[in-house]
Enzyme design. Structure first.
Site, PDB file in Angstrom:
ATOM      1  N   ASP A 231      49.264  71.042  56.162  1.00 35.24           N
ATOM      2  CA  ASP A 231      50.415  69.930  55.684  1.00 35.24           C
ATOM      3  C   ASP A 231      49.523  69.676  54.170  1.00 35.24           C
ATOM      4  O   ASP A 231      48.852  68.469  54.268  1.00 35.24           O
ATOM      5  CB  ASP A 231      50.834  69.200  56.620  1.00 35.24           C
ATOM      6  CG  ASP A 231      52.091  68.743  55.941  1.00 35.24           C
ATOM      7  OD1 ASP A 231      52.297  68.493  55.035  1.00 35.24           O
ATOM      8  OD2 ASP A 231      52.769  67.612  56.729  1.00 35.24           O
TER       9      ASP A 231
HETATM   10  C1  BGC Z   1      55.191  66.763  55.166  1.00 30.05           C
HETATM   11  C2  BGC Z   1      55.805  68.500  54.571  1.00 30.05           C
HETATM   12  C3  BGC Z   1      55.671  68.507  53.283  1.00 30.05           C
HETATM   13  C4  BGC Z   1      55.050  68.534  52.309  1.00 30.05           C
HETATM   14  C5  BGC Z   1      55.108  68.375  51.240  1.00 30.05           C
HETATM   15  C6  BGC Z   1      54.326  66.356  53.676  1.00 30.05           C
HETATM   16  O1  BGC Z   1      54.443  64.698  53.586  1.00 30.05           O
HETATM   17  O2  BGC Z   1      54.945  66.636  55.944  1.00 30.05           O
HETATM   18  O3  BGC Z   1      56.851  68.698  55.372  1.00 30.05           O
HETATM   19  O4  BGC Z   1      56.132  70.177  53.280  1.00 30.05           O
HETATM   20  O5  BGC Z   1      54.644  66.901  52.191  1.00 30.05           O
HETATM   21  O6  BGC Z   1      56.067  67.889  50.161  1.00 30.05           O
END
Ligand code: BGC
Length: 816
Positions: A231
């Site tokens: 993530d």
């Molecule tokens: C989120 C993810 C997301 C990523 C990119 C993170 O803060 O938890 O679900 O895909 O950001 O935007």
């Protein structure tokens, strides 16, 4: 040869053999916020990723690059239809290809453990089986279009509070039976090309370093052969992450991989073969999506094109859950309608955070009903405004951005349909770079809808100048709010900075200028700020009285109540389940004025509906996506039946058995074990407002018979109503006696019943139909924490078939 998996594997090995250590480690780190570097020496193009899950935002966080916006994942799950999820996936692959995106950062298959979870709307269900089935349909759909997915967030990322650091104490059995189960099912039934590991720790180890769950369980036991991306900003330690099975660290350019990873190999802290394993998996992804020149992609014949607007509308009406319909209040009878509610006019179509996409258009309930009802049949009143604070500038604003260098020369410009600027990495207007940019100005015209004092505000941190109608109200530095989430600037609240007396219909100039300055040491460059606004605050009692008056004058009152993006979003959890502002008072006043009141609930996840017994009908519409208002008109007028069934129990916060989302000393113990959602409501003998699986259509069904052969359940049912309809036949499994492990120990306590399968049928009035549901082997299994394995629980079970977990129509017993 090249089109087969063996062909792709050969191309991967050959490409890998040509890379030196620096190139390999470069490939494992984001080159910017959304992509990996190209490696022309092996014919590899840059792999591009994008959120997900309701659309494909692309590499720009702006409305300049619109995407179809489908209904929220809770809505997709409410349709209880893997085939529809598949079609949604096909559309998203089409959107991804249009935008040059290779991997969609979706689906979110964490569970609805607590209704307070801020991203509840972005996940499917409290039930792992339903989540797995919908998730597999979605992944199969996206990948059939040649685009990869990352099933996320692996695992137990079920709330937002302290999400970067929280250690979720889940325990083996709950992990296996609940939280891992959707991932396992999707790996088995959809072979995803990617997984995203979560921010949080599970039982003491952060998920980007979780060797046991990633290498041993996901890859070893389940045979997952895709790539594993962190993530965003989750990877913390070079050696720990690589050993823990993390292939790609996002975003870049500063990550724990890249040069840091090459150094770790050169220092002898890691072996190059460990890096090779990760590179192999990224190259395999590239081969599958067609980004590796010498490999034929996994999909060469693309699915037929999908009409995004039509699918968004179909999906929305198939997801709406009619939870109450006294005296057949719906469909609407001919007559006049008083439409009431702020969200009836300013549609709230999706949830906040990284799931945000920018649709080219949105159809509000007011738009939808205006188009569907005869002229003169509809009136509108605001009634109550749930936005109790400033919101990002929207209706009435026509803005654009102007970028200047230090000398004040214009170096670039762009559109800004809303008041939000979110430029990530190299995603800047043409001609603008981080080196030549000095100021960004959001400038344009605001035409007020109402006369009175208008408040303007600023979201973001740094130096700002705010001018409204020729007066400069703020020219100073705005400091960070007291948030701890690194994405606070995205999710935090705007600060009020100006108040101007304006006249309805008279345009005024507005401008917000931001001096661009970013610290050197941040891992990726983001320019993020917003112009916020709030219209004149009318006396709430007067607004409610006006709405009640409109309701009294009409044959039917339709009240749209909603949450706001300060209630449901990524980045924070909810504090309560109440509707914001005076909306409960509004519904009560309208219901008192007109007994024929229909309430439309526009919320991605459960809210309390304390007046629900006092209104004629309640329709839950989730975040309905860009065509929500059109779908609402379809369902209210009866052109289509509402097709949804609850994927999650709806009840009050005080009654909900599992609610805690706030860690103590960094830990969140999942003390309830396997008892979440309906499993917990039943264990505690509590009655929710609306049970899991509940949802009414516009016809009636009689369940006639059930027959079981092996683990196949055949159900005969009749459409006993007056119009064609669709029924979701739900099969629950209820153990009837004590159970024991194979070696004679008592089995751990099991829920009273659980969802073991479902299938949908369509039938015309009077028609009798048969449906078949196969109960999976896993439905009879329990995880043995002592032996660390599954065991099949022999014994007697009741197969309970019905319309919801509480409305069981017909049963049969089996012995296994
Ligand atoms: C989120 C993810 C997301 C990523 C990119 C993170 O803060 O938890 O679900 O895909 O950001 O935007």
């Amino acid at each position: 040869m090249a089109g087969t998996e063996e062909g792709r594997e050969a191309a991967v090995e050959s490409a890998l053999g040509k890379l030196d250590l620096d190139a390999k480690t470069r490939l494992l780190a984001g080159q910017d916020v959304w992509s990996l570097p190209e490696l022309p020496e092996i014919g590899l193009s840059s792999l591009v990723m994008s959120d997900g899950p309701v659309g494909v935002r692309g590499v720009r966080w702006t409305a300049d690059d619109p995407s179809v916006a489908l209904p929220s994942p809770t809505a997709l799950a409410a349709a209880w239809d893997p085939e529809l999820a598949h079609r949604a996936g096909v559309l998203l692959a089409q959107e991804a290809r249009r935008k040059g995106v290779h991997v969609l950062l979706a689906p979110t298959v964490n569970l609805h453990r607590s209704p307070l979870g801020g991203r509840h709307f972005e996940a499917y269900s409290e039930d792992p089986y339903l989540t797995g089935v919908i998730g597999a349909g979605y992944v199969n759909g996206v990948q059939s279009g040649g685009v990869g997915t990352t099933v996320k967030h692996f695992v137990a990322n079920d709330a937002e509070t302290d999400r970067f650091t929280v250690n979720n104490r889940v325990g083996e059995r709950a992990l296996r039976e609940l939280y891992l189960a959707p991932f396992e099912a999707i790996v088995e039934h959809a072979r995803p090309w990617g997984v995203m590991t979560a921010y949080n720790s599970v039982d003491g180890t952060t998920m980007t370093e979780h060797h046991r769950l990633v290498n041993e369980v996901l890859r070893g036991e389940w045979g997952f052969d895709g790539f594993n991306v962190s993530d965003w900003m989750a990877a913390r330690d070079t050696v720990g992450a690589l050993r823990g099975g993390l292939d790609v660290a996002m975003p870049g350019p500063q990550t724990v991989y890249g040069p840091a990873l090459a150094r770790a190999v050169r220092d002898g802290r890691l072996d190059e073969s460990e890096v090779d394993d990760a590179v192999r998996r990224v190259l395999r992804l590239a081969a599958r999506v067609g980004a590796l020149a010498d490999a034929e992609p996994a999909v060469t014949a693309l699915p037929a094109p999908v009409d995004g607007e039509a699918l968004a509308r179909e999906l929305a009406r198939r997801s709406f859950v009619l939870v109450r319909n006294e005296a057949d209040a719906l469909p609407l009878r001919p007559g006049t309608v008083a439409l009431i509610g702020a969200a009836a006019r300013d549609a709230r179509v999706l949830g906040g955070g990284s799931a945000t996409v920018f649709p080219a258009r949105t159809v509000s309930p007011l738009d939808g009903l205006t188009a569907a009802l005869p002229e003169g049949a509809l009136t509108y009143a605001v009634g109550a405004d749930p936005t109790t604070e400033l919101a990002v500038a929207g209706p009435g604003f026509a803005l654009r951005t102007v970028c200047r260098d230090a000398a004040g020369e214009i170096i670039g410009a762009g559109s800004a349909p809303g008041g939000l600027i979110q430029w990530m990495g190299s995603d800047l207007p043409t001609g603008v770079t981080h080196d030549n940019l000095h100021t960004v100005e959001l400038t344009g015209v605001f035409t007020p809808r109402e006369s009175g004092p208008h408040t303007f505000g600023i979201k973001g941190t740094g130096a700002f100048t705010l001018t409204v109608a020729g007066t400069t109200y703020f020219d100073d530095v705005q400091l960070p709010a007291d948030g701890t989430d690194p994405f606070e600037a995205f999710f935090g609240a705007p600060a009020p900075r100006a108040q101007a007396e304006l006249t309805a219909g008279e345009p005024v100039e507005v401008s917000l200028t931001h001096v661009f300055a970013l610290p050197e040491d941040i891992p990726f460059k983001v320019i993020s700020f917003a112009l916020a606004h709030q219209g004149p605050q009318r006396d709430p009692d007067e607004l409610i009285a006006e709405a009640a008056e409109a309701a009294r004058a009409a044959d039917t009152a339709v009240v749209v109540v909603a949450t706001t993006d300060r209630v449901e979003s990524e980045g924070f959890d909810r504090r309560d389940l109440r509707l914001p502002g005076r909306q409960d008072d509004l519904v009560r006043a309208v219901a008192a004025a007109n007994p024929n009141t229909v309430v439309v609930v526009n919320a991605g996840s459960p809210v309390e509906l304390p007046w629900r017994e006092d209104v004629a009908a309640v329709l839950l519409t989730w975040f309905p996506g860009q065509e929500g208002g059109a779908a609402l008109a379809d369902v209210l007028t009866g052109a289509h039946e509402p097709g949804g069934r609850l994927p999650t129990t709806w009840g009050s916060l005080t009654d909900a058995p599992v609610t805690e989302v706030i860690p103590t000393d960094g830990e969140l113990p999942y003390t309830e074990g396997v008892f979440i959602g309906y499993r917990a409501w039943e264990k505690e003998h509590r009655t929710p407002a609306y049970p899991f699986g509940h949802g009414l259509g516009y016809t009636d069904w009689t369940y006639e018979s059930v027959a079981i052969t092996g683990s196949t359940v055949k159900v005969r049912l009749r459409n006993s109503g007056e119009r064609t309809g669709r029924e979701v036949v739900q099969v629950y499994l209820a153990p009837t006696g004590p159970a024991s492990t194979p070696d004679g120990r008592p089995a751990p306590e099991r829920p009273a019943r659980w969802l073991a399968g479902f299938a949908a049928v369509e039938a015309g009035p009077g028609e009798s139909v048969e449906v078949t549901v196969d109960i999976p082997h896993r439905a009879f299994e329990v995880w043995d924490e002592a032996d660390h394995r599954w065991f099949f629980v022999k014994g007697s079970y009741e197969i309970q078939v019905g319309r919801s977990i509480a409305d069981r129509r017909i049963t049969a017993t089996i012995n296994v």
